[in-house]
Design an enzyme around this catalytic site. Structure first.
Site, mmCIF file in Angstrom:
data_model
loop_
_atom_site.group_PDB
_atom_site.id
_atom_site.type_symbol
_atom_site.label_atom_id
_atom_site.label_comp_id
_atom_site.label_asym_id
_atom_site.label_seq_id
_atom_site.Cartn_x
_atom_site.Cartn_y
_atom_site.Cartn_z
ATOM 1 N N ASN A 88 -7.074 0.206 11.048
ATOM 2 C CA ASN A 88 -8.076 0.958 12.010
ATOM 3 C C ASN A 88 -9.127 -0.038 12.359
ATOM 4 O O ASN A 88 -9.463 -0.819 11.594
ATOM 5 C CB ASN A 88 -8.590 2.265 11.617
ATOM 6 C CG ASN A 88 -8.917 3.392 12.681
ATOM 7 O OD1 ASN A 88 -8.549 2.996 13.859
ATOM 8 N ND2 ASN A 88 -9.404 4.334 12.311
ATOM 9 N N GLU B 54 -14.597 3.019 6.720
ATOM 10 C CA GLU B 54 -14.363 1.835 7.492
ATOM 11 C C GLU B 54 -15.206 1.252 8.227
ATOM 12 O O GLU B 54 -15.282 0.671 9.344
ATOM 13 C CB GLU B 54 -13.180 1.977 8.064
ATOM 14 C CG GLU B 54 -11.695 2.136 6.965
ATOM 15 C CD GLU B 54 -10.666 2.068 7.529
ATOM 16 O OE1 GLU B 54 -9.549 1.351 7.042
ATOM 17 O OE2 GLU B 54 -10.107 2.957 8.195
ATOM 18 N N ASN C 15 -17.348 9.592 15.221
ATOM 19 C CA ASN C 15 -17.233 9.819 13.744
ATOM 20 C C ASN C 15 -18.519 9.688 12.982
ATOM 21 O O ASN C 15 -19.066 10.638 12.128
ATOM 22 C CB ASN C 15 -16.306 8.846 13.163
ATOM 23 C CG ASN C 15 -14.809 9.101 13.534
ATOM 24 O OD1 ASN C 15 -14.550 9.917 14.588
ATOM 25 N ND2 ASN C 15 -13.824 8.361 12.971
ATOM 26 N N ALA D 210 -1.372 11.413 8.484
ATOM 27 C CA ALA D 210 -0.832 11.632 6.760
ATOM 28 C C ALA D 210 -2.004 11.445 5.834
ATOM 29 O O ALA D 210 -3.003 10.775 6.012
ATOM 30 C CB ALA D 210 0.387 10.367 6.577
ATOM 31 N N LYS E 136 -9.868 2.793 21.135
ATOM 32 C CA LYS E 136 -9.782 3.677 19.883
ATOM 33 C C LYS E 136 -11.096 3.442 19.155
ATOM 34 O O LYS E 136 -11.612 4.549 18.462
ATOM 35 C CB LYS E 136 -8.710 3.466 18.959
ATOM 36 C CG LYS E 136 -8.532 4.661 17.939
ATOM 37 C CD LYS E 136 -7.092 4.561 17.186
ATOM 38 C CE LYS E 136 -7.233 5.697 16.264
ATOM 39 N NZ LYS E 136 -6.216 5.209 14.984
ATOM 40 N N GLY F 34 0.077 4.313 0.122
ATOM 41 C CA GLY F 34 -0.793 5.274 0.361
ATOM 42 C C GLY F 34 -0.194 5.885 1.462
ATOM 43 O O GLY F 34 0.977 6.231 1.669
ATOM 44 N N GLY G 132 0.838 -1.173 -0.012
ATOM 45 C CA GLY G 132 0.204 -0.007 0.068
ATOM 46 C C GLY G 132 0.778 1.203 -0.018
ATOM 47 O O GLY G 132 1.509 1.696 0.944
ATOM 48 N N SER H 142 -12.299 11.363 10.177
ATOM 49 C CA SER H 142 -11.625 10.604 9.092
ATOM 50 C C SER H 142 -12.977 10.144 8.450
ATOM 51 O O SER H 142 -12.817 10.214 7.097
ATOM 52 C CB SER H 142 -11.013 9.653 9.422
ATOM 53 O OG SER H 142 -11.502 8.764 10.571
HETATM 54 P P1 NAP Z 1 -4.830 5.155 1.777
HETATM 55 O O1 NAP Z 1 -4.323 6.510 1.835
HETATM 56 O O2 NAP Z 1 -6.028 4.879 1.328
HETATM 57 O O3 NAP Z 1 -3.792 3.956 1.359
HETATM 58 C C1 NAP Z 1 -4.046 2.688 1.169
HETATM 59 C C2 NAP Z 1 -3.178 2.130 0.046
HETATM 60 O O4 NAP Z 1 -3.272 0.639 0.012
HETATM 61 C C3 NAP Z 1 -3.580 2.650 -1.261
HETATM 62 O O5 NAP Z 1 -2.353 3.189 -1.709
HETATM 63 C C4 NAP Z 1 -4.153 1.426 -2.107
HETATM 64 O O6 NAP Z 1 -3.777 1.469 -3.419
HETATM 65 C C5 NAP Z 1 -3.334 0.304 -1.346
HETATM 66 N N1 NAP Z 1 -3.868 -1.259 -1.541
HETATM 67 C C6 NAP Z 1 -5.098 -1.255 -1.086
HETATM 68 N N2 NAP Z 1 -5.348 -2.727 -1.620
HETATM 69 C C7 NAP Z 1 -4.148 -3.186 -2.150
HETATM 70 C C8 NAP Z 1 -3.588 -4.308 -2.753
HETATM 71 N N3 NAP Z 1 -4.211 -5.326 -2.780
HETATM 72 N N4 NAP Z 1 -2.226 -4.356 -3.180
HETATM 73 C C9 NAP Z 1 -1.395 -3.178 -2.932
HETATM 74 N N5 NAP Z 1 -1.913 -1.992 -2.537
HETATM 75 C C10 NAP Z 1 -3.179 -1.825 -2.114
HETATM 76 O O7 NAP Z 1 -5.105 4.651 3.533
HETATM 77 P P2 NAP Z 1 -4.289 5.179 4.691
HETATM 78 O O8 NAP Z 1 -4.887 6.422 5.253
HETATM 79 O O9 NAP Z 1 -2.925 4.926 4.832
HETATM 80 O O10 NAP Z 1 -4.871 4.015 5.854
HETATM 81 C C11 NAP Z 1 -4.621 2.665 6.023
HETATM 82 C C12 NAP Z 1 -5.088 2.368 7.347
HETATM 83 O O11 NAP Z 1 -4.231 3.104 8.291
HETATM 84 C C13 NAP Z 1 -6.584 2.614 7.422
HETATM 85 O O12 NAP Z 1 -6.977 1.297 8.184
HETATM 86 C C14 NAP Z 1 -6.694 3.815 8.366
HETATM 87 O O13 NAP Z 1 -7.848 3.939 9.050
HETATM 88 C C15 NAP Z 1 -5.479 3.540 9.049
HETATM 89 N N6 NAP Z 1 -4.817 4.921 9.729
HETATM 90 C C16 NAP Z 1 -4.615 6.126 8.718
HETATM 91 C C17 NAP Z 1 -4.253 7.155 9.453
HETATM 92 C C18 NAP Z 1 -3.840 8.369 8.485
HETATM 93 O O14 NAP Z 1 -3.481 9.457 8.863
HETATM 94 N N7 NAP Z 1 -3.964 8.380 7.066
HETATM 95 C C19 NAP Z 1 -3.996 7.253 10.723
HETATM 96 C C20 NAP Z 1 -4.248 6.186 11.575
HETATM 97 C C21 NAP Z 1 -4.717 5.150 11.078
HETATM 98 P P3 NAP Z 1 -4.736 2.179 -4.391
HETATM 99 O O15 NAP Z 1 -4.047 3.714 -4.585
HETATM 100 O O16 NAP Z 1 -4.304 1.509 -5.654
HETATM 101 O O17 NAP Z 1 -6.145 2.204 -4.150
#
Ligand code: NAP
Length: 308
Positions: A103, A267, A195, A129, A187, A9, A7, A255
């Protein structure tokens, strides 16, 4: 030993960039060949910290690569975790370790059930992020928006992971937690109390100060749920903490609110959905939580978004 980060992301990019700049070998796993090609065209990740952008040419691959995986950071959304791990299963080396960043609750057990021979380490992070899609590097540009901390733990084995020093070296604030499930439940409860209401009232977190009775009732039911699910510590002073969070983050959109406002899948299934299913399993009737779940599902469906 190389890390694999699935990922590219927000959180995946944040972790991969920090590991790479500390000299820790890391590989990003992209969704498919076309995403990999797009990533390669960008030449790597860009991480923006305190307004400063730096480029990290972290190598990328897809699940179809053949190299064995020993240490995997699963950094996709909770609803993608199961299918992502199914594709990587054949590549997991004996004794592989997975770090699950999702999460909520539910996705971790679903992943662990698929890979009984791997060690699954659960994580709970307060780091923030987001992907800066508007920038020329597009979605491979990650903005580090909020300093925080990541708790890591294994509900089945409290021996700390052997690679915590690599996180230390990489400047990733973390702590091994003997009670990671309690943290994840706490959490989840905070998320469930705040939320969904911010989505339904279309408000910032601070807007919930106008709905104190609804928040208090939800906290009481969530406390009951936590106690019934064997998590009494996670229930302690829940209402006071929810009020503190609403106050401290009054100007922020949750979020879930951000996901819905941008027409993205939420989610919900791993937050309110998980809480309601757990209540049902225990024969617990939590009328307000159930009603909130039904209202939220209706709200999402009306907007053409998945309600599970
Ligand atoms: P995100 O920005 O949407 O990133 C998720 C990534 O996973 C995307 O790049 C997506 O690819 C990729 N992905 C999904 N399925 C895949 C697969 N089969 N193979 C390869 N890549 C794959 O999500 P995020 O914000 O980082 O969140 C990730 C988790 O962390 C979530 O559960 C979120 O609740 C938790 N979290 C996030 C934050 C934050 O600040 N962002 C903070 C705390 C917790 P595509 O781009 O191709 O769709």
């Amino acid at each position: 030993m190389s890390w694999h980060v699935l990922g590219a992301g927000s959180l995946g990019g944040l972790w991969a960039a920090r590991l790479a700049r500390a000299g820790v070998p890391v590989q990003l796993i992209l969704r498919d060949a076309s995403r990999l090609a797009a990533y390669r065209r960008a030449g790597g990740l860009t991480l923006v910290e305190q307004g400063q952008a730096r480029h990290y040419p972290v190598p990328g691959q897809t699940a179809a690569d053949s190299a064995p995986i020993q240490r995997l950071l699963l950094a996709c959304k909770a609803y993608d975790a199961e299918s992502a791990i199914a594709a990587l299963k054949p590549r997991l080396a004996p004794g592989a370790e997975l770090i699950l960043l999702q999460n909520g609750l539910g996705s971790q057990d679903a992943v662990a059930a698929q890979v009984p021979n791997a060690r699954c380490i659960f994580a709970s992070s307060t780091e923030g992020a987001f992907r800066d899609g508007a920038a020329p590097e597009g979605e491979w540009r990650v903005v580090f928006a909020g300093q925080g901390h990541t708790w890591l733990g294994d509900p089945l084995d409290n021996t700390p992971a052997s690679w915590l020093d690599e996180l230390e070296r990489s400047g990733i604030p973390h702590q091994w937690s003997p009670d990671i499930l309690s943290r994840l439940w706490r959490k989840l409860a905070l998320n469930c109390a705040i939320n969904p209401l911010t989505v339904l009232y279309d408000c910032r977190n601070g807007g919930l100060r106008e709905h104190p009775t609804e928040v208090a009732t939800l906290c009481a039911e969530l406390g009951e749920l936590l106690a019934t699910c064997g998590q009494p510590a996670a229930a302690q002073d829940l209402h006071a903490e929810v009020q503190r969070v609403i106050q401290a983050t009054a100007a922020n959109y949750s979020s879930m609110h951000q996901d819905v406002a941008r027409g993205r899948r939420s989610e919900i299934a791993y937050l309110l959905g998980y809480a309601c299913a757990a209540a049902q399993r225990h024969g617990l009737v939590l009328a307000h939580l159930e009603a909130l779940h039904a209202r939220l599902r209706g709200h999402l469906s009306a907007r053409g978004l998945p309600s599970h």
